[in-house]
Design a protein around this motif. Sequence first.
Motif, PDB file in Angstrom:
ATOM      1  N   LYS A 185      -0.867 -12.282  10.658  1.00 20.25           N
ATOM      2  CA  LYS A 185      -0.930 -11.078  11.001  1.00 20.25           C
ATOM      3  C   LYS A 185       0.946 -11.646  11.774  1.00 20.25           C
ATOM      4  O   LYS A 185       1.423 -10.404  11.571  1.00 20.25           O
ATOM      5  N   ILE A 186       1.891 -12.414  12.170  1.00 24.08           N
ATOM      6  CA  ILE A 186       2.839 -12.370  12.588  1.00 24.08           C
ATOM      7  C   ILE A 186       3.576 -11.593  11.742  1.00 24.08           C
ATOM      8  O   ILE A 186       4.355 -11.105  11.705  1.00 24.08           O
ATOM      9  N   PRO A 187       3.665 -12.186  10.343  1.00 27.17           N
ATOM     10  CA  PRO A 187       4.514 -11.177   9.682  1.00 27.17           C
ATOM     11  C   PRO A 187       4.967  -9.847   9.711  1.00 27.17           C
ATOM     12  O   PRO A 187       5.899  -9.163   9.637  1.00 27.17           O
ATOM     13  N   SER A 188       3.469  -9.157   9.806  1.00 28.04           N
ATOM     14  CA  SER A 188       3.981  -7.536   9.727  1.00 28.04           C
ATOM     15  C   SER A 188       4.187  -7.272  11.478  1.00 28.04           C
ATOM     16  O   SER A 188       5.192  -6.790  11.553  1.00 28.04           O
ATOM     17  N   ILE A 189       3.589  -8.436  12.237  1.00 29.59           N
ATOM     18  CA  ILE A 189       3.914  -7.943  13.866  1.00 29.59           C
ATOM     19  C   ILE A 189       5.650  -8.074  13.956  1.00 29.59           C
ATOM     20  O   ILE A 189       6.778  -6.901  14.281  1.00 29.59           O
ATOM     21  N   ALA A 190       5.639  -9.048  12.908  1.00 31.35           N
ATOM     22  CA  ALA A 190       7.915  -9.829  13.161  1.00 31.35           C
ATOM     23  C   ALA A 190       9.230  -7.874  12.312  1.00 31.35           C
ATOM     24  O   ALA A 190       9.589  -7.900  12.876  1.00 31.35           O
ATOM     25  N   PHE A 191       7.799  -7.410  11.735  1.00 34.63           N
ATOM     26  CA  PHE A 191       8.331  -6.859  10.825  1.00 34.63           C
ATOM     27  C   PHE A 191       9.154  -4.666  11.477  1.00 34.63           C
ATOM     28  O   PHE A 191       9.786  -4.823  11.174  1.00 34.63           O
ATOM     29  N   GLN A 192       7.565  -5.166  12.123  1.00 37.09           N
ATOM     30  CA  GLN A 192       7.607  -3.860  13.039  1.00 37.09           C
ATOM     31  C   GLN A 192       8.790  -3.958  13.684  1.00 37.09           C
ATOM     32  O   GLN A 192       9.296  -3.045  14.531  1.00 37.09           O
ATOM     33  N   VAL A 193       8.391  -5.177  14.791  1.00 37.42           N
ATOM     34  CA  VAL A 193       9.132  -5.360  15.825  1.00 37.42           C
ATOM     35  C   VAL A 193      10.862  -6.139  15.938  1.00 37.42           C
ATOM     36  O   VAL A 193      11.604  -5.300  16.939  1.00 37.42           O
ATOM     37  N   ALA A 194      11.224  -5.972  15.005  1.00 39.57           N
ATOM     38  CA  ALA A 194      12.298  -6.724  14.207  1.00 39.57           C
ATOM     39  C   ALA A 194      13.969  -5.720  14.515  1.00 39.57           C
ATOM     40  O   ALA A 194      15.226  -5.653  14.860  1.00 39.57           O
ATOM     41  N   PRO A 195      13.631  -4.055  13.777  1.00 40.76           N
ATOM     42  CA  PRO A 195      14.654  -3.100  14.256  1.00 40.76           C
ATOM     43  C   PRO A 195      15.045  -2.523  16.036  1.00 40.76           C
ATOM     44  O   PRO A 195      15.982  -2.890  16.144  1.00 40.76           O
ATOM     45  N   PHE A 196      13.562  -2.655  16.588  1.00 37.40           N
ATOM     46  CA  PHE A 196      13.460  -2.283  18.385  1.00 37.40           C
ATOM     47  C   PHE A 196      14.624  -3.802  18.758  1.00 37.40           C
ATOM     48  O   PHE A 196      15.321  -3.866  19.773  1.00 37.40           O
ATOM     49  N   ALA A 197      14.197  -5.148  18.145  1.00 33.16           N
ATOM     50  CA  ALA A 197      15.039  -6.322  18.940  1.00 33.16           C
ATOM     51  C   ALA A 197      16.706  -6.249  18.181  1.00 33.16           C
ATOM     52  O   ALA A 197      17.360  -6.890  19.173  1.00 33.16           O
ATOM     53  N   VAL A 198      17.047  -5.470  17.160  1.00 33.31           N
ATOM     54  CA  VAL A 198      18.462  -5.500  16.835  1.00 33.31           C
ATOM     55  C   VAL A 198      18.782  -4.433  17.833  1.00 33.31           C
ATOM     56  O   VAL A 198      20.244  -5.170  18.242  1.00 33.31           O
ATOM     57  N   LEU A 199      18.140  -3.676  18.169  1.00 32.01           N
ATOM     58  CA  LEU A 199      19.131  -3.028  18.896  1.00 32.01           C
ATOM     59  C   LEU A 199      18.513  -2.705  20.480  1.00 32.01           C
ATOM     60  O   LEU A 199      20.300  -2.900  21.149  1.00 32.01           O
ATOM     61  N   VAL A 200      17.910  -4.196  21.295  1.00 33.58           N
ATOM     62  CA  VAL A 200      18.197  -4.327  22.521  1.00 33.58           C
ATOM     63  C   VAL A 200      19.238  -5.520  22.636  1.00 33.58           C
ATOM     64  O   VAL A 200      19.888  -5.193  23.707  1.00 33.58           O
ATOM     65  N   ALA A 201      18.889  -5.868  20.836  1.00 35.08           N
ATOM     66  CA  ALA A 201      20.191  -7.073  21.319  1.00 35.08           C
ATOM     67  C   ALA A 201      21.689  -6.598  21.509  1.00 35.08           C
ATOM     68  O   ALA A 201      22.623  -7.196  21.884  1.00 35.08           O
ATOM     69  N   THR A 202      22.076  -5.895  20.945  1.00 35.73           N
ATOM     70  CA  THR A 202      23.316  -4.505  20.040  1.00 35.73           C
ATOM     71  C   THR A 202      23.383  -4.583  21.658  1.00 35.73           C
ATOM     72  O   THR A 202      24.919  -5.051  21.956  1.00 35.73           O
ATOM     73  N   LEU A 203      22.865  -3.765  22.539  1.00 35.76           N
ATOM     74  CA  LEU A 203      22.734  -3.543  23.793  1.00 35.76           C
ATOM     75  C   LEU A 203      23.223  -4.092  24.700  1.00 35.76           C
ATOM     76  O   LEU A 203      24.321  -4.076  25.684  1.00 35.76           O
ATOM     77  N   LEU A 204      22.478  -5.329  24.789  1.00 38.97           N
ATOM     78  CA  LEU A 204      22.320  -6.350  26.100  1.00 38.97           C
ATOM     79  C   LEU A 204      23.825  -7.721  25.546  1.00 38.97           C
ATOM     80  O   LEU A 204      24.743  -7.634  26.336  1.00 38.97           O
ATOM     81  N   THR A 205      24.093  -7.689  24.643  1.00 38.59           N
ATOM     82  CA  THR A 205      24.892  -8.475  23.903  1.00 38.59           C
ATOM     83  C   THR A 205      26.509  -7.995  24.478  1.00 38.59           C
ATOM     84  O   THR A 205      27.420  -8.321  24.914  1.00 38.59           O
ATOM     85  N   LEU A 206      26.873  -6.763  23.875  1.00 39.32           N
ATOM     86  CA  LEU A 206      28.514  -5.446  24.788  1.00 39.32           C
ATOM     87  C   LEU A 206      27.554  -5.028  25.818  1.00 39.32           C
ATOM     88  O   LEU A 206      28.836  -5.494  26.457  1.00 39.32           O
ATOM     89  N   GLY A 207      26.828  -5.366  26.891  1.00 40.71           N
ATOM     90  CA  GLY A 207      26.235  -5.494  28.295  1.00 40.71           C
ATOM     91  C   GLY A 207      27.456  -6.716  28.934  1.00 40.71           C
ATOM     92  O   GLY A 207      28.228  -6.113  29.588  1.00 40.71           O
ATOM     93  N   LEU A 208      27.017  -8.006  28.005  1.00 41.15           N
ATOM     94  CA  LEU A 208      27.763  -8.715  28.771  1.00 41.15           C
ATOM     95  C   LEU A 208      28.687  -9.011  28.240  1.00 41.15           C
ATOM     96  O   LEU A 208      29.879  -9.371  29.668  1.00 41.15           O
ATOM     97  N   LEU A 209      29.298  -8.209  27.279  1.00 42.07           N
ATOM     98  CA  LEU A 209      30.839  -8.890  27.372  1.00 42.07           C
ATOM     99  C   LEU A 209      31.424  -7.911  28.489  1.00 42.07           C
ATOM    100  O   LEU A 209      32.416  -7.876  28.233  1.00 42.07           O
ATOM    101  N   SER A 210      31.540  -6.616  28.093  1.00 43.37           N
ATOM    102  CA  SER A 210      31.660  -6.591  29.057  1.00 43.37           C
ATOM    103  C   SER A 210      31.414  -6.135  30.423  1.00 43.37           C
ATOM    104  O   SER A 210      32.771  -6.500  30.767  1.00 43.37           O
ATOM    105  N   ARG A 211      30.535  -6.722  31.138  1.00 42.00           N
ATOM    106  CA  ARG A 211      30.536  -7.457  32.667  1.00 42.00           C
ATOM    107  C   ARG A 211      31.592  -8.542  32.554  1.00 42.00           C
ATOM    108  O   ARG A 211      32.442  -8.441  33.313  1.00 42.00           O
ATOM    109  N   SER A 212      32.018  -9.551  32.091  1.00 42.70           N
ATOM    110  CA  SER A 212      32.747 -10.380  31.858  1.00 42.70           C
ATOM    111  C   SER A 212      34.204 -10.096  31.016  1.00 42.70           C
ATOM    112  O   SER A 212      35.238 -10.422  30.620  1.00 42.70           O
TER     113      SER A 212
END
Length: 363
Positions: free
Chosen positions: A56-83
């Motif tokens: 079931k992992i491939p199907s789960i990974a397929f569904q959560v990957a876009p949301f993980a990309v969005l969260v990672a983008t916001l966190l990365t830019l937030g950390l770069l901004s904080r520093s």
Amino acid sequence: MTILFRYILREYSKIFGMCFSGLVTIYLVIDFFEKVRRFLRYDSGILPILLYFALKIPSIAFQVAPFAVLVATLLTLGLLSRSNEITAMRSCGISLVWMSSPFLLFAGGVSLVLFSFSSTIIPLASEKAEEVRAIQIEQKPEPVTVKAVQPWARISANSLMKVAEIDTQGTTLRGIRIYYFRSPFQLDRITEAEEARYTDAGWVLRNGHHRRFPSHETVELARFSEQTVTLPLIPNDFSSSLVGNSETMTFSEIHNYLDRFRQEGFTFSRLLTDYYGRMAFPLVTVVMVLVGIALSLRRSGVRGGSMTVGIGQAFIVGFCYWTTHSVAIALGRGGVLAPVVAGWMANALFLSFGLYLLLKVRH
């Protein structure tokens, strides 16, 4: 590739890895505790259960990957901004487009991986997972025939066929009814048979009868023990499209199925909608990167905004996208929207939304 480019890409990759693994783990744990109690009743052992969830992992990974990309983008830019690293990059004359390029490159790579998952890996893994659940965990006997999930099939411009049961290879059909119509859409005759078998000579009906309706008041009945019938379908069509659904069909299987029937004027709204939806979904990672960059930088120009607010926005955007995509797919399956429009609608809307927000960022 400059040092700064590699630095941003490396930091983004690390944060994406943490977000992605965390989301997959949460999803898998919830799914595990939801199903494991029922699975343990069958005393099948722990290995088949673990194999089921691994598949079931491939199907789960397929569904959560876009949301993980969005969260990672916001966190990365937030950390770069904080520093104050974004401010430093802007002070050196680095443009917003260049700053976005590592994120877009990474999202493009994830899209390619997701596309390969959607085209081949997920259908095969999902089909195997259901086989493990039914046979190894629930210890059901391997089915000889199964009930047709989609029992109706159009076999010509003026005839329809209904099938009750299909064997797992698609070579034997049971409970056959073929309806023939004459213009203007009046029932001409019905052919019913207990069974149809695929032979070297084609499909052969057994133990059935014909009912003709020459007028509204008369019915002619003719029985037969065995009779050949011309059908454009082959066993693979029944074993893939009628027994299962498009989620267990690879892209090559869908292409072969559509190519054989499109020239005869058949329409496949549900199959085409799912096909275009599966093609469009991997590209949502690029869309989510654009939306994430715009949301992160919109509040305070190129300096970045609050990470807490960004995470909240990520959940809202993810929910809205999934809702829009699900509604569009449902409308496409029902024939309200064209399949290509239904499959790509959510991507087009959120891409426009992301580009609009980017234009609002102070450059």
